[in-house]
Write a protein that holds these residues in place. Structure first.
Motif, PDB file in Angstrom:
ATOM      1  N   ALA A  96      29.648  50.152  46.702  1.00  0.00           N
ATOM      2  CA  ALA A  96      30.172  48.792  46.538  1.00  0.00           C
ATOM      3  C   ALA A  96      31.606  48.722  47.049  1.00  0.00           C
ATOM      4  CB  ALA A  96      30.142  48.424  45.049  1.00  0.00           C
ATOM      5  N   PRO A  97      32.046  47.545  47.578  1.00  0.00           N
ATOM      6  CA  PRO A  97      33.426  47.429  48.069  1.00  0.00           C
ATOM      7  C   PRO A  97      34.403  47.539  46.909  1.00  0.00           C
ATOM      8  CG  PRO A  97      32.325  45.288  48.087  1.00  0.00           C
ATOM      9  CD  PRO A  97      31.275  46.320  47.777  1.00  0.00           C
ATOM     10  N   PRO A  98      35.646  48.026  47.149  1.00  0.00           N
ATOM     11  CA  PRO A  98      36.607  48.195  46.060  1.00  0.00           C
ATOM     12  C   PRO A  98      37.029  46.848  45.479  1.00  0.00           C
ATOM     13  CG  PRO A  98      37.662  48.533  48.183  1.00  0.00           C
ATOM     14  CD  PRO A  98      36.201  48.402  48.450  1.00  0.00           C
ATOM     15  N   GLU A  99      37.581  46.896  44.281  1.00  0.00           N
ATOM     16  CA  GLU A  99      37.992  45.677  43.575  1.00  0.00           C
ATOM     17  C   GLU A  99      39.044  44.925  44.385  1.00  0.00           C
ATOM     18  OE1 GLU A  99      40.238  44.493  39.444  1.00  0.00           O
ATOM     19  OE2 GLU A  99      39.675  46.587  39.805  1.00  0.00           O
ATOM     20  N   GLU A 100      38.953  43.585  44.415  1.00  0.00           N
ATOM     21  CA  GLU A 100      39.906  42.779  45.160  1.00  0.00           C
ATOM     22  C   GLU A 100      41.288  42.862  44.535  1.00  0.00           C
ATOM     23  OE1 GLU A 100      39.513  38.564  46.351  1.00  0.00           O
ATOM     24  OE2 GLU A 100      37.379  39.066  46.568  1.00  0.00           O
ATOM     25  N   ILE A 101      42.351  42.788  45.372  1.00  0.00           N
ATOM     26  CA  ILE A 101      43.719  42.902  44.853  1.00  0.00           C
ATOM     27  C   ILE A 101      44.146  41.599  44.219  1.00  0.00           C
ATOM     28  CG2 ILE A 101      46.136  43.164  45.547  1.00  0.00           C
ATOM     29  CD1 ILE A 101      45.142  45.117  47.675  1.00  0.00           C
ATOM     30  N   ARG A 102      44.616  41.670  42.948  1.00  0.00           N
ATOM     31  CA  ARG A 102      45.176  40.470  42.291  1.00  0.00           C
ATOM     32  C   ARG A 102      46.584  40.810  41.827  1.00  0.00           C
ATOM     33  NH1 ARG A 102      40.111  40.082  40.179  1.00  0.00           N
ATOM     34  NH2 ARG A 102      38.836  38.414  41.037  1.00  0.00           N
ATOM     35  N   ALA A 103      47.562  40.736  42.772  1.00  0.00           N
ATOM     36  CA  ALA A 103      48.933  41.113  42.434  1.00  0.00           C
ATOM     37  C   ALA A 103      49.730  39.887  42.025  1.00  0.00           C
ATOM     38  CB  ALA A 103      49.598  41.776  43.637  1.00  0.00           C
ATOM     39  N   VAL A 104      50.836  40.086  41.283  1.00  0.00           N
ATOM     40  CA  VAL A 104      51.731  38.982  40.919  1.00  0.00           C
ATOM     41  C   VAL A 104      52.527  38.611  42.164  1.00  0.00           C
ATOM     42  CG1 VAL A 104      53.648  38.285  39.416  1.00  0.00           C
ATOM     43  CG2 VAL A 104      51.916  39.926  38.596  1.00  0.00           C
ATOM     44  N   PRO A 105      52.475  37.327  42.613  1.00  0.00           N
ATOM     45  CA  PRO A 105      53.187  36.984  43.853  1.00  0.00           C
ATOM     46  C   PRO A 105      54.701  37.026  43.679  1.00  0.00           C
ATOM     47  CG  PRO A 105      52.225  35.022  42.835  1.00  0.00           C
ATOM     48  CD  PRO A 105      51.770  36.198  42.016  1.00  0.00           C
ATOM     49  N   VAL A 106      55.440  37.272  44.777  1.00  0.00           N
ATOM     50  CA  VAL A 106      56.903  37.258  44.773  1.00  0.00           C
ATOM     51  C   VAL A 106      57.365  35.821  44.551  1.00  0.00           C
ATOM     52  CG1 VAL A 106      58.976  37.656  46.167  1.00  0.00           C
ATOM     53  CG2 VAL A 106      57.023  39.217  46.332  1.00  0.00           C
TER      54      VAL A 106
END
Lengths: 250, 318
Positions: free
Chosen positions: B10-20
């Protein structure tokens, strides 16, 4: 078909052609090789008067190129007469020079329509046929920038053929192509040669010269150093300069 | 083998970062919002604007006639100017030094003269000669030489009639525009790869056919954007027709209402709105022209190609 006698050409003080003697028979394929700056492209451009020669004589199909001899004097031909001579000579350029604002088909039919006055229906039918012949029957409505280099060069060949020339000039037709695209252009040229077209080909493709060419000419520093059958020139060169050149490219 | 297993998992988990955060952007937006609010407040509260008076008067019959004159003048002056520019540009690139020199002198002269000065001069050409005749050059002198009297002229025009009003304005603006267009067209022609001309002549095309069919259509891509600028500048320069004078023109008409009623500001604002609207109209036209002449230079699919592709796709589904 082409006869050159002691052809000289200068650019300013630089003598580019220093007396070229050559003859190309009808249906003959002549390949011209040599290092860059040897004058081979310039000689090709002299044949259809894109360059004016400074001395000597050059005939295509028995007629002087760019001049008329009358009363022991040479008279320059009018622009219209030069254009008429060029109609008989097709030319394919290293960088294709397709008309970018026209589709492949429009490129091919432009000269028949505007120069020969062929009817639109007939020109389109013939143009489509030519594009099919070079393997681009499904690309007639594409603009040049939507085609690969090899496809563009094949359109350029079809465009030259549309004028039904007696002679085709090729100026390093595969030098600007990615290596994997060279073959498709050479295949088209091979087909032309098999159909009996008279061709002068300036090239670096030794394989093509050996296989398709009837004669091979080696030029260096504005002179013809050696000419003969491709097999003989490539495998048993008589001159030191030919040997030196071939040792670098083969 | 390792590569195979990763592509199958399965593809890796999508990135959910805190935006600048960008506080500077918020400050700038706030400053601009306040400035806009102040501007709108001024427009609404200052009684000098007299909005209803302005709207009542900016579409009156003489103003509409003036707008039409302005637009017609702009289009005609540009059409003549462009044609003149093409001729001058081709002359400028001629191998004949006299022809090319004449084009250079024309461009030098008409670029050096302010339009308002030129318009004033053209408007007064009636004072130079009363009539302007078309005929053989030096006809009287030649007739004299052979012992005859009389002339060889077939058309006489009254100078005071041609060099007045609309015609005088059109002549002045078109002559001036020709000089600017000549430089734009020349740059366009010179931007086309010389290989194009070579390819055309190798096909047996004459010089003029190659210019018309191959070089100019490609030069158009370079010529059109600055020509759009020129057209908008021309629209605005029609207000200089006051020097002729041409009175049935937009700016004159609006100002006339303003000075007659002492409502200077409302009519000046009306002028601004009219010119902005007309310029926008011209910009839309430019957009379509640019699209037309960019054929073969974008990756855009043409109508014929789309039809062919759709036909293929329909064919493949069956």
């Amino acid at each position: 078909m082409v006869r050159a006698e002691r052809v000289h050409k200068r650019f300013g003080h630089v003598e580019v052609l220093k007396g070229i003697d050559l003859a190309v028979a009808p249906r003959e394929v002549m390949c011209v090789i040599g290092p860059s700056g040897s004058g081979k492209s310039t000689f090709l451009r002299c044949i259809n008067h894109l360059e004016k020669i400074d001395a000597g004589r050059l005939w295509v199909d028995g007629r002087l190129v760019g001049y008329r001899e009358h009363g022991g004097k040479l008279h320059e031909l009018k622009d219209r007469e030069v254009a008429a001579q060029r109609r008989e000579i097709g030319m394919v350029f290293q960088r294709f020079h397709l008309f970018p604002h026209m589709t492949a088909l429009e490129n091919v039919i432009e000269a028949p329509l505007r120069v020969k006055g062929v009817g639109k229906q007939e020109a389109r039918a013939r143009g489509t046929e030519l594009l099919e012949r070079v393997g681009l029957g499904d690309r007639v409505h594409n603009y040049p920038n939507q085609l690969s280099g090899g496809q563009q060069q094949r359109v350029a060949i079809a465009r030259a053929l549309a004028m039904e020339p007696k002679l085709m000039l090729f100026d390093e037709p595969t030098s600007a192509l990615d290596p994997e695209l060279v073959g498709e252009v050479l295949d088209v040229m091979r087909g032309l040669a098999a159909d009996g077209m008279t061709m002068v080909v300036v090239t670096h493709e030794m394989g093509f010269a050996r296989e398709v060419g009837d004669t091979l000419v080696f030029m260096d520093d504005g002179v013809v150093v050696e000419s003969g059958s491709p097999r003989q020139v490539l495998t048993d060169p008589q001159h030191e300069r030919t040997r030196a050149f071939l040792s670098k490219v083969l | 083998m390792a590569a195979d297993t990763t592509t199958r998992s399965a593809p890796p988990e999508e990135i959910r970062a805190v935006p600048v955060r960008h506080p500077g952007r918020w400050v700038a937006a706030a400053v601009i919002a306040v400035l806009v609010a102040m501007f709108v407040h001024m427009l609404v509260t200052n009684p000098v604007f007299q909005w209803s008076f302005m709207f009542d008067n900016m579409f009156s019959a003489p103003v509409l006639r003036g707008a039409r004159t302005t637009l017609v003048m702009t289009v005609l002056a540009m059409v003549i100017g462009v044609l003149l520019g093409v001729v001058l540009a081709v002359m400028r690139l001629s191998p004949n030094p006299v022809v090319s020199g004449a084009a250079w002198v024309y461009v030098w002269f008409f670029r050096a003269i302010p339009r308002i000065v030129l318009l004033f001069f053209v408007a007064n050409l009636g004072a130079l000669y009363a009539t302007y005749d078309l005929g053989f050059p030096f006809d009287r002198q030649v007739m004299d030489l052979f012992g005859f009297t009389g002339d060889l002229r077939f058309l006489g025009l009254n100078g005071n009639q041609i060099f007045t009003g609309f015609t005088a304005g059109l002549i002045g603006l078109a002559l001036s525009e020709g000089a600017y267009m000549a430089e734009i067209v020349r740059a366009g022609i010179q931007s086309v790869d010389p290989g194009q001309t070579e390819a055309a002549s190798a096909l047996g095309m004459s010089r003029s056919t190659a210019m018309r069919r191959i070089v100019l259509p490609q030069a158009m891509r370079v010529i059109i954007p600055p020509t759009g600028n020129e057209t908008i500048a021309m629209l605005k320069d029609t207000s200089l027709l006051i020097a002729v004078p041409v009175t049935i023109e937009l700016n004159f008409q609006l100002r006339a209402i303003g000075s007659r009623t002492f409502q200077i500001i409302p009519m000046a604002v009306a002028s601004i709105l009219w010119y902005a609207a007309l310029a926008s109209l011209l910009m839309i036209g430019q957009h379509f022209l640019e699209k037309r002449f960019s054929r073969g230079f974008g990756a855009r699919e043409t109508r014929a190609q789309r039809a062919a592709r759709e036909a293929r796709e329909v064919g493949s589904t069956h």
